[in-house]
Design a protein around this motif. Structure first.
Motif, PDB file in Angstrom:
ATOM      1  N   LEU A   1       0.999  14.100  -4.150  1.00 38.95           N
ATOM      2  CA  LEU A   1       1.406  13.469  -2.463  1.00 38.95           C
ATOM      3  C   LEU A   1       2.584  12.687  -2.628  1.00 38.95           C
TER       4      LEU A   1
ATOM      5  N   TYR B   1       0.133   3.073 -10.533  1.00 38.09           N
ATOM      6  CA  TYR B   1      -0.823   2.949 -11.548  1.00 38.09           C
ATOM      7  C   TYR B   1      -0.522   3.962 -12.749  1.00 38.09           C
TER       8      TYR B   1
ATOM      9  N   ILE C   1       1.710   1.346  -4.142  1.00 43.05           N
ATOM     10  CA  ILE C   1       0.891   0.711  -5.149  1.00 43.05           C
ATOM     11  C   ILE C   1       0.034   1.918  -6.025  1.00 43.05           C
ATOM     12  N   GLN C   2      -0.346   2.822  -5.336  1.00 42.79           N
ATOM     13  CA  GLN C   2      -0.878   4.016  -5.952  1.00 42.79           C
ATOM     14  C   GLN C   2      -0.226   4.659  -7.064  1.00 42.79           C
ATOM     15  N   PHE C   3       1.119   4.766  -6.794  1.00 39.89           N
ATOM     16  CA  PHE C   3       2.011   5.376  -7.629  1.00 39.89           C
ATOM     17  C   PHE C   3       2.282   4.468  -8.795  1.00 39.89           C
TER      18      PHE C   3
ATOM     19  N   LEU D   1       0.761  -0.979   0.051  1.00 42.58           N
ATOM     20  CA  LEU D   1       0.112   0.107  -0.222  1.00 42.58           C
ATOM     21  C   LEU D   1       0.780   1.232  -0.109  1.00 42.58           C
TER      22      LEU D   1
END
Lengths: 286, 144
Positions: free
Chosen positions: A235, A160, A156-158, A153
């Motif tokens: 972020l 994408y 993982i957002q980055f 976590l």
């Protein structure tokens, strides 16, 4: 508009497409060209451009591929914001005029085609891949690198990011500073630095924390606003700054790359897998 | 290679907020006020340096800068300082990772750091506005 299009009952309205045209082979200055496009329900800006190419002007150029917001090819400056042409329906723009220009902050190759080479060069400069000390293991892997769900976590957002380049186009610092790394490469850098399996911070910080690195960002937030995948580059850049601050005072976590898990041996499928229920419909052959 | 057309926005890229969010306008204003304060600082050093030229020179300089246009200019510096200081403090908080949220799995409709940060942004802007009003009241009586 052709006759068959005007008679089509599925057409809900007609919009004016205002498209920037630029021909590198001619000596003409870039100009805006108008096209009337009939709009049907669910029609995207990319569909509109396709309609123009098919019915009105075959010389219009742009870049697109997947038409479903995955490949990141069709980034354009649509009605004042960088957007993916395939990801935005014309009716959702709430306007009878659709202005389509190539992404700002990139050189224009032709019409709506931006030159993204600068973006990819900067992306490569942050070494966007796992760097580990056990290079032997990477070359000839004996097992998987361990990573917990919580560690996943962290980055993982980055991961994408589809490299569409909209964030670079929206960034006000990129607008004035050609050498600034920009939101996409910095986010890619943090994506790997935040990865528990990686040990490459030392190799990346020359780019990430240079005078053209993270400290040029003053949190305008435009990059995160326009990102079509919710990656939030603003972020990632603030987390890079926070990480540098903590490490400079010795508060940062000592990073040790995730260990190699022992290989899975003697595993046989079906141990605890329940039996399939009995067939309710006989096969045709039975 | 074919000729490429330059399309970098330049100074209008960071000056113009366009259809972006309020953080983008704060970004532009932070830079403009920073440059304004820097210009004032340089002028301030030159002006106070006149004191070395004797009392008469100092008093004539003060009389010149005591006129209404310069008082209004000073008030603009107060406005710039109030915004720049408060917004700068906000940016320090942001750079320490406070009130911008944590990374997670993005799911549509996406939320992002500037949106999560918005309540704090508004609080800081209210503080800046209060400081500006206090400065305005002060200057109003000074001008009287």
């Amino acid at each position: 508009m052709n006759k068959s299009a005007t008679q089509d009952p599925s057409i809900i309205k007609t919009v004016q497409f205002e498209v920037l045209r630029y021909n590198p082979e001619g000596n003409e200055a870039p100009r805006l060209q108008n096209y009337s496009v009939p709009v049907i329900r669910g029609m995207t800006v990319l569909d509109g451009l396709n309609w123009i190419k098919e019915h009105l002007d075959s010389s219009l150029s742009w870049r697109s591929s997947c038409r479903m917001g995955i490949c990141g090819s069709c980034g354009m400056f649509i009605n004042g914001l960088p957007r993916l042409a395939c990801n935005n329906q014309i009716v959702h723009l709430h306007s009878d005029r659709v202005t389509v220009k190539p992404l700002p902050n990139y050189d224009i190759i032709r019409d709506l085609v931006p030159d993204l080479e600068g973006l990819f060069e900067k992306h490569r400069s942050v070494k966007p891949y796992l760097i580990r000390k056990d290079t032997e293991e990477q070359e000839k892997p004996t097992g998987e690198f361990f990573q917990s769900q919580q560690e996943l976590l962290n980055y993982i957002q980055f991961a994408y990011c589809i490299k569409c380049g909209l964030c670079m186009s929206a960034c006000p610092t990129v607008a004035t500073s050609e050498n600034y790394a920009g939101p996409q490469p910095l986010t890619a850098g943090w994506r790997y630095c935040a990865d528990s399996r990686d040990e490459g911070l030392q190799e990346r910080q020359e780019v990430l924390y240079s005078s053209y690195g993270v400290y040029r960002c003053h949190f305008a937030g435009a990059c995160s606003q326009v990102c079509p995948k919710g990656v939030d580059p603003a972020l990632a850049i603030q987390l890079l700054k926070k990480d540098a601050f903590l490490r400079s005072f010795g508060f940062g976590k000592k990073k040790k790359a995730g260990p190699v898990l022992p290989p899975v041996r003697d595993w046989t499928p079906g141990g605890k897998i329940p039996e399939a229920p009995a067939k309710t419909v006989p096969r045709k052959t039975e | 290679m074919q000729q490429r057309l330059k399309n970098r926005l330049g100074i209008m890229g960071w000056l113009g907020g366009g259809r972006y969010g309020m953080d983008r306008y704060a970004y532009a204003l932070h830079r403009i006020t920073g440059l304004g304060i820097l210009a004032y600082f340089i002028m301030h050093i030159i002006v106070t340096g006149q004191r070395t030229g004797g009392v008469e020179r100092w008093e004539s300089t003060m009389a010149f800068f005591g006129s209404t246009p310069f008082k209004i200019g000073e008030f603009l510096v107060v406005l710039a300082f109030a915004f720049h200081a408060v917004n700068g403090l906000r940016l320090i908080f942001v750079e320490l990772g406070w009130w911008i949220g944590k990374p997670g799995t993005p799911s549509f409709p996406y939320t992002y750091s500037t949106l999560r940060h918005r309540p704090l942004f508004i609080v800081f802007m209210v503080v800046a506005a209060v400081l500006m009003i206090i400065g305005g009241v002060d200057f109003y009586f000074v001008l009287k």
